[in-house]
Design an enzyme around this catalytic site. Structure first.
Site, PDB file in Angstrom:
ATOM      1  N   CYS A 112       0.823  -1.229   0.000  1.00  0.00           N
ATOM      2  CA  CYS A 112       0.000   0.000   0.000  1.00  0.00           C
ATOM      3  C   CYS A 112       0.852   1.273   0.000  1.00  0.00           C
ATOM      4  O   CYS A 112       0.350   2.357  -0.297  1.00  0.00           O
ATOM      5  CB  CYS A 112      -0.944  -0.007   1.194  1.00  0.00           C
ATOM      6  SG  CYS A 112      -1.798  -1.572   1.374  1.00  0.00           S
ATOM      7  N   HIS A 252      -3.452   6.748   2.828  1.00  0.00           N
ATOM      8  CA  HIS A 252      -3.848   5.441   2.306  1.00  0.00           C
ATOM      9  C   HIS A 252      -5.202   5.091   2.924  1.00  0.00           C
ATOM     10  O   HIS A 252      -5.419   5.280   4.121  1.00  0.00           O
ATOM     11  CB  HIS A 252      -2.790   4.405   2.695  1.00  0.00           C
ATOM     12  CG  HIS A 252      -3.233   2.999   2.460  1.00  0.00           C
ATOM     13  ND1 HIS A 252      -3.828   2.598   1.283  1.00  0.00           N
ATOM     14  CD2 HIS A 252      -3.186   1.886   3.263  1.00  0.00           C
ATOM     15  CE1 HIS A 252      -4.119   1.313   1.359  1.00  0.00           C
ATOM     16  NE2 HIS A 252      -3.742   0.864   2.549  1.00  0.00           N
ATOM     17  N   ASN A 282     -10.173  -0.688   0.372  1.00  0.00           N
ATOM     18  CA  ASN A 282      -8.721  -0.578   0.373  1.00  0.00           C
ATOM     19  C   ASN A 282      -8.186  -1.127  -0.961  1.00  0.00           C
ATOM     20  O   ASN A 282      -8.274  -2.323  -1.216  1.00  0.00           O
ATOM     21  CB  ASN A 282      -8.168  -1.378   1.560  1.00  0.00           C
ATOM     22  CG  ASN A 282      -6.653  -1.369   1.645  1.00  0.00           C
ATOM     23  OD1 ASN A 282      -5.972  -0.964   0.710  1.00  0.00           O
ATOM     24  ND2 ASN A 282      -6.130  -1.834   2.761  1.00  0.00           N
TER      25      ASN A 282
END
Ligand code: UT7
Length: 325
Positions: A112, A252, A282
């Site tokens: 990520c 994020h 996500n």
């Protein structure tokens, strides 16, 4: 001073929307649990398109928005943990798709945090070599490494890609970065393991259970809040700025509660964090560039604004970047 400036942004996500109610029909979960624990309401899930489709679409949009030709592109970096192949890289597939025959193309793996790591590499190429520009993309089809019978992970992730076209500039752009890794903790977040199976050993062939995403959610939550807070503090302290100098923080998008903790601990108004997790879940390396592209598309950024990108992820890794828009 030579800097690396963001000239254009773009995103590309699957058309298929999967809501929390859709998931409640396949695993023992509910819209209430997912919304309250994560902030996610729906996510985009590929109908079969692989990661290269989304990242190539982003590259095409970037060239169109920046009004540049394929043969002028110097560098293509794609960050992904779910590429189509082990080799070739997604970046080489993008190169072929757009016809950027003069570019150097490769992928990076930092989960990520991948988009920030890729930006960091591109910034070095542009500032210290003859490279004039770069296409940087984060893209994933996480749906292929999800165990769709595991409610603790399948509700969290989504597919898509986002990216930026960068150019050498005389001022503004990427001002400062703070990135890091802690490999000691890698086991708290894994995906995509492939066992070494060959005719000379007894490992069973086929998909290993560790192919699917596994996560110690609480440990990742602790890692994220601790390291992002430390990283943001460092970036603001070392640049002698406060949250008031920053127009938007683009975190994020892993869990709205992680961002609430960071906002509270650092006394940064929650509204300053740009959030879209409710619509995309996500998307790992794609989450920051998709959010950045939305901010840009909505006209919420003006040239000269200071923004901060900040993320964390598997590895474990983290990264924060201060940018003048
Ligand atoms: O990109 C980086 C990757 N990941 C992250 O940043 C994730 C960081 N961690 C998190 O966001 C949170 O830890 C989660 C959202 C993953 C989990 O939230 P939590 O508040 O830490 O829940 P938990 O894992 O402690 O589970 C609480 C309960 C458990 O039941 P019991 O043992 O209390 O009876 C779970 O079995 O919730 C249960 N549970 C669910 N219930 C309904 C876990 N997943 C679900 C679900 N629906 N989908």
């Amino acid at each position: 001073m030579i800097r690396t400036r963001v000239i254009a942004t773009a995103a590309s996500v699957p058309e298929q929307i999967i809501t929390n109610d859709d998931l409640a029909r396949i695993v023992d979960t509910s819209d209430e649990w997912i919304s309250q624990r994560t902030g996610i309401k729906e996510r985009r899930i590929s109908s079969g398109e692989n990661t290269s489709v989304f990242v190539s679409d982003v590259a095409k949009q970037l060239m169109e928005k920046a009004e540049v030709t394929a043969d002028s592109i110097d560098l293509i970096i794609v960050a992904s943990v779910t590429p189509d192949y082990g080799t070739p890289s997604l970046a080489c597939m993008v190169q072929k798709e757009i016809g950027a025959s003069n570019a150097v193309a490769f992928d990076v793996v930092a989960a990520c945090s991948g988009f920030i790591f890729a930006l960091s590499i591109a910034d070095k190429y542009i500032r210290s070599s003859g490279y004039e520009n770069a296409i940087i993309i984060g893209g994933e089809t996480l749906s292929k490494v999800i165990d769709w019978s595991d409610r603790s992970t399948c509700v969290l992730f989504g597919d898509g890609a986002g990216g930026a076209y960068l150019e050498k500039a005389q001022d503004g752009g990427i001002l400062f970065e703070e990135i890091g890794s802690d490999g000691k903790m890698y086991e708290i977040l894994t995906a995509g393991y492939t066992a070494c199976s060959n005719v000379f050993n007894e490992n069973p062939a086929g998909v290993d259970p560790l192919w699917y995403a596994h996560m110690d959610g609480r440990e990742v939550f602790k890692f994220a809040t601790k390291n992002v807070i430390k990283s943001l503090n460092k970036v603001m302290e070392e640049n002698n700025i406060t949250q008031e100098d920053i127009k938007y923080f683009i975190p994020h998008q892993a869990n709205v509660r992680i961002v609430e903790v960071i906002s509270k601990k650092l006394d940064i108004p929650f509204e300053k964090f740009y959030m879209n997790i409710e619509r995309f879940g996500n998307t790992s390396s794609a989450s920051i560039p998709i959010a950045l592209s939305e901010l840009d598309e909505k006209g919420l950024l003006e040239r000269g604004d200071q923004i901060i990108l900040t993320g964390f992820g598997g590895g474990m890794t983290w990264g924060t970047m201060l940018i003048t828009w």
